[in-house]
Design a protein around this motif. Structure first.
Motif, PDB file in Angstrom:
ATOM      1  N   ILE A 168       0.833  -1.207   0.000  1.00  0.00           N
ATOM      2  CA  ILE A 168       0.000   0.000   0.000  1.00  0.00           C
ATOM      3  C   ILE A 168       0.865   1.253   0.000  1.00  0.00           C
ATOM      4  CG2 ILE A 168      -1.623   1.363   1.365  1.00  0.00           C
ATOM      5  CD1 ILE A 168      -2.880  -1.291   2.268  1.00  0.00           C
ATOM      6  N   MET A 169       1.941   1.250   0.801  1.00  0.00           N
ATOM      7  CA  MET A 169       2.832   2.411   0.855  1.00  0.00           C
ATOM      8  C   MET A 169       3.567   2.595  -0.464  1.00  0.00           C
ATOM      9  SD  MET A 169       2.336   4.178   3.441  1.00  0.00           S
ATOM     10  CE  MET A 169       3.642   5.339   3.021  1.00  0.00           C
ATOM     11  N   GLU A 170       3.903   1.494  -1.137  1.00  0.00           N
ATOM     12  CA  GLU A 170       4.539   1.600  -2.451  1.00  0.00           C
ATOM     13  C   GLU A 170       3.572   2.239  -3.447  1.00  0.00           C
ATOM     14  OE1 GLU A 170       7.698   1.058  -3.442  1.00  0.00           O
ATOM     15  OE2 GLU A 170       8.027   0.857  -1.284  1.00  0.00           O
ATOM     16  N   LYS A 171       2.294   1.893  -3.330  1.00  0.00           N
ATOM     17  CA  LYS A 171       1.289   2.493  -4.206  1.00  0.00           C
ATOM     18  C   LYS A 171       1.201   3.998  -3.957  1.00  0.00           C
ATOM     19  CE  LYS A 171      -3.631   2.564  -5.332  1.00  0.00           C
ATOM     20  NZ  LYS A 171      -4.982   2.047  -5.023  1.00  0.00           N
ATOM     21  N   ILE A 172       1.237   4.390  -2.685  1.00  0.00           N
ATOM     22  CA  ILE A 172       1.174   5.813  -2.349  1.00  0.00           C
ATOM     23  C   ILE A 172       2.397   6.534  -2.889  1.00  0.00           C
ATOM     24  CG2 ILE A 172       1.301   7.460  -0.417  1.00  0.00           C
ATOM     25  CD1 ILE A 172      -0.555   5.605   1.124  1.00  0.00           C
ATOM     26  N   LYS A 173       3.558   5.898  -2.798  1.00  0.00           N
ATOM     27  CA  LYS A 173       4.783   6.485  -3.361  1.00  0.00           C
ATOM     28  C   LYS A 173       4.627   6.696  -4.862  1.00  0.00           C
ATOM     29  CE  LYS A 173       8.348   4.835  -0.142  1.00  0.00           C
ATOM     30  NZ  LYS A 173       9.596   4.031  -0.041  1.00  0.00           N
ATOM     31  N   GLU A 174       4.108   5.670  -5.535  1.00  0.00           N
ATOM     32  CA  GLU A 174       3.896   5.773  -6.986  1.00  0.00           C
ATOM     33  C   GLU A 174       2.970   6.946  -7.306  1.00  0.00           C
ATOM     34  OE1 GLU A 174       5.290   3.921  -9.265  1.00  0.00           O
ATOM     35  OE2 GLU A 174       6.006   2.146  -8.201  1.00  0.00           O
ATOM     36  N   LYS A 175       1.902   7.080  -6.518  1.00  0.00           N
ATOM     37  CA  LYS A 175       0.918   8.126  -6.774  1.00  0.00           C
ATOM     38  C   LYS A 175       1.490   9.521  -6.498  1.00  0.00           C
ATOM     39  CE  LYS A 175      -2.318   5.459  -8.210  1.00  0.00           C
ATOM     40  NZ  LYS A 175      -2.664   5.476  -9.655  1.00  0.00           N
ATOM     41  N   SER A 176       2.416   9.616  -5.555  1.00  0.00           N
ATOM     42  CA  SER A 176       3.033  10.923  -5.291  1.00  0.00           C
ATOM     43  C   SER A 176       3.882  11.359  -6.486  1.00  0.00           C
ATOM     44  CB  SER A 176       3.880  10.876  -4.016  1.00  0.00           C
ATOM     45  OG  SER A 176       5.026  10.062  -4.177  1.00  0.00           O
ATOM     46  N   ILE A 177       4.521  10.388  -7.144  1.00  0.00           N
ATOM     47  CA  ILE A 177       5.276  10.689  -8.368  1.00  0.00           C
ATOM     48  C   ILE A 177       4.301  11.090  -9.484  1.00  0.00           C
ATOM     49  CG2 ILE A 177       6.840   9.776 -10.132  1.00  0.00           C
ATOM     50  CD1 ILE A 177       8.107  10.101  -7.384  1.00  0.00           C
ATOM     51  N   ASP A 178       3.195  10.359  -9.591  1.00  0.00           N
ATOM     52  CA  ASP A 178       2.182  10.682 -10.606  1.00  0.00           C
ATOM     53  C   ASP A 178       1.639  12.096 -10.407  1.00  0.00           C
ATOM     54  OD1 ASP A 178       2.485   8.211 -11.727  1.00  0.00           O
ATOM     55  OD2 ASP A 178       0.670   7.347 -10.863  1.00  0.00           O
ATOM     56  N   LEU A 179       1.513  12.509  -9.148  1.00  0.00           N
ATOM     57  CA  LEU A 179       1.033  13.859  -8.854  1.00  0.00           C
ATOM     58  C   LEU A 179       1.996  14.903  -9.406  1.00  0.00           C
ATOM     59  CD1 LEU A 179      -0.752  15.952  -7.456  1.00  0.00           C
ATOM     60  CD2 LEU A 179       0.461  15.457  -5.312  1.00  0.00           C
ATOM     61  N   LEU A 180       3.287  14.700  -9.185  1.00  0.00           N
ATOM     62  CA  LEU A 180       4.284  15.661  -9.652  1.00  0.00           C
ATOM     63  C   LEU A 180       4.456  15.616 -11.166  1.00  0.00           C
ATOM     64  CD1 LEU A 180       6.978  15.326  -6.848  1.00  0.00           C
ATOM     65  CD2 LEU A 180       5.431  17.231  -7.247  1.00  0.00           C
TER      66      LEU A 180
END
Length: 211
Positions: A16-28
């Motif tokens: 789940i935390m890896e998914k959140i990390k991925e999404k933070s990159i997608d945000l930027l």
């Protein structure tokens, strides 16, 4: 081997935390909105102890309504992500500024920000693709290349880079693109029909020869 519930929960937590990390990159990268990212975060908060999860705590405490939220998010990424992540974000940022720009001064200013990322001790082929653009720019002064052709190739490269980073779903795939660079057939697109045909020196071998 059968995993106990504690081990299974821990693995699920990491995923789940890896998914959140991925999404933070997608945000930027502009793939998702800050509103979508906040929803993902707050869904996670419902089942997570923020005191034990510092990264999640720090992410939740960023004010995404603040115009400077990207600065704070970048700081967290720099502390918690592989170093390639920042390089990817910078390449994407400056490529975005170049691909649709017509002012040569602005193009050069942003191109040299990418050029400064080149580390001769790191084998990031995508950055060598940008290095080859610089090699061609060096030939403009002796009339072996036309400036408008090289700039056109640079803008095409930047556009391709932006498309690729946004299409790759996982961070590891983005890192692989940074390491592998463009495919040979994609590089052909960078060569204009009316360009003076010059054989571009293999930049890495040239550097290693003089190293």
């Amino acid at each position: 081997m059968h995993l106990g519930k504690i081990e299974e929960d821990k693995i699920k937590e990491i995923e789940i935390m890896e998914k959140i990390k991925e999404k933070s990159i997608d945000l930027l990268l502009g793939i998702i909105s800050k509103e979508d990212f906040e929803m993902i975060l707050y869904e996670k908060v419902k089942s997570e102890d923020l005191i034990k999860n510092k990264l999640l705590f720090d992410l939740v405490n960023i004010n995404y309504r603040n115009d400077n939220f990207k600065v704070y998010l970048l700081e967290l990424i720099q502390e918690n992500f592989p170093e390639e992540t920042i390089i990817i974000l910078k390449i994407h940022h400056y490529s975005t500024l170049i691909k649709d720009e017509d002012n040569y001064d602005k193009i050069y200013k942003n191109f040299y920000q990418i050029y400064k990322l080149i580390d001769f001790d790191k084998d990031y082929q995508l950055l060598w693709d940008f290095y080859e653009i610089q090699t061609r720019l060096d030939l403009v002064g002796i009339n072996y290349e036309k400036e408008e052709n090289v700039i056109s190739s640079l803008k095409t490269l930047c556009n391709r880079v932006c498309i690729e980073f946004k299409s790759l779903k996982e961070l590891k795939d983005k890192i692989n693109f940074l390491v592998d660079g463009l495919k040979e057939e994609e590089k052909v697109v960078l060569v204009q029909e009316n360009q003076v045909k010059t054989k571009i020196i293999n930049s890495k071998k040239w550097y290693q020869f003089w190293k």
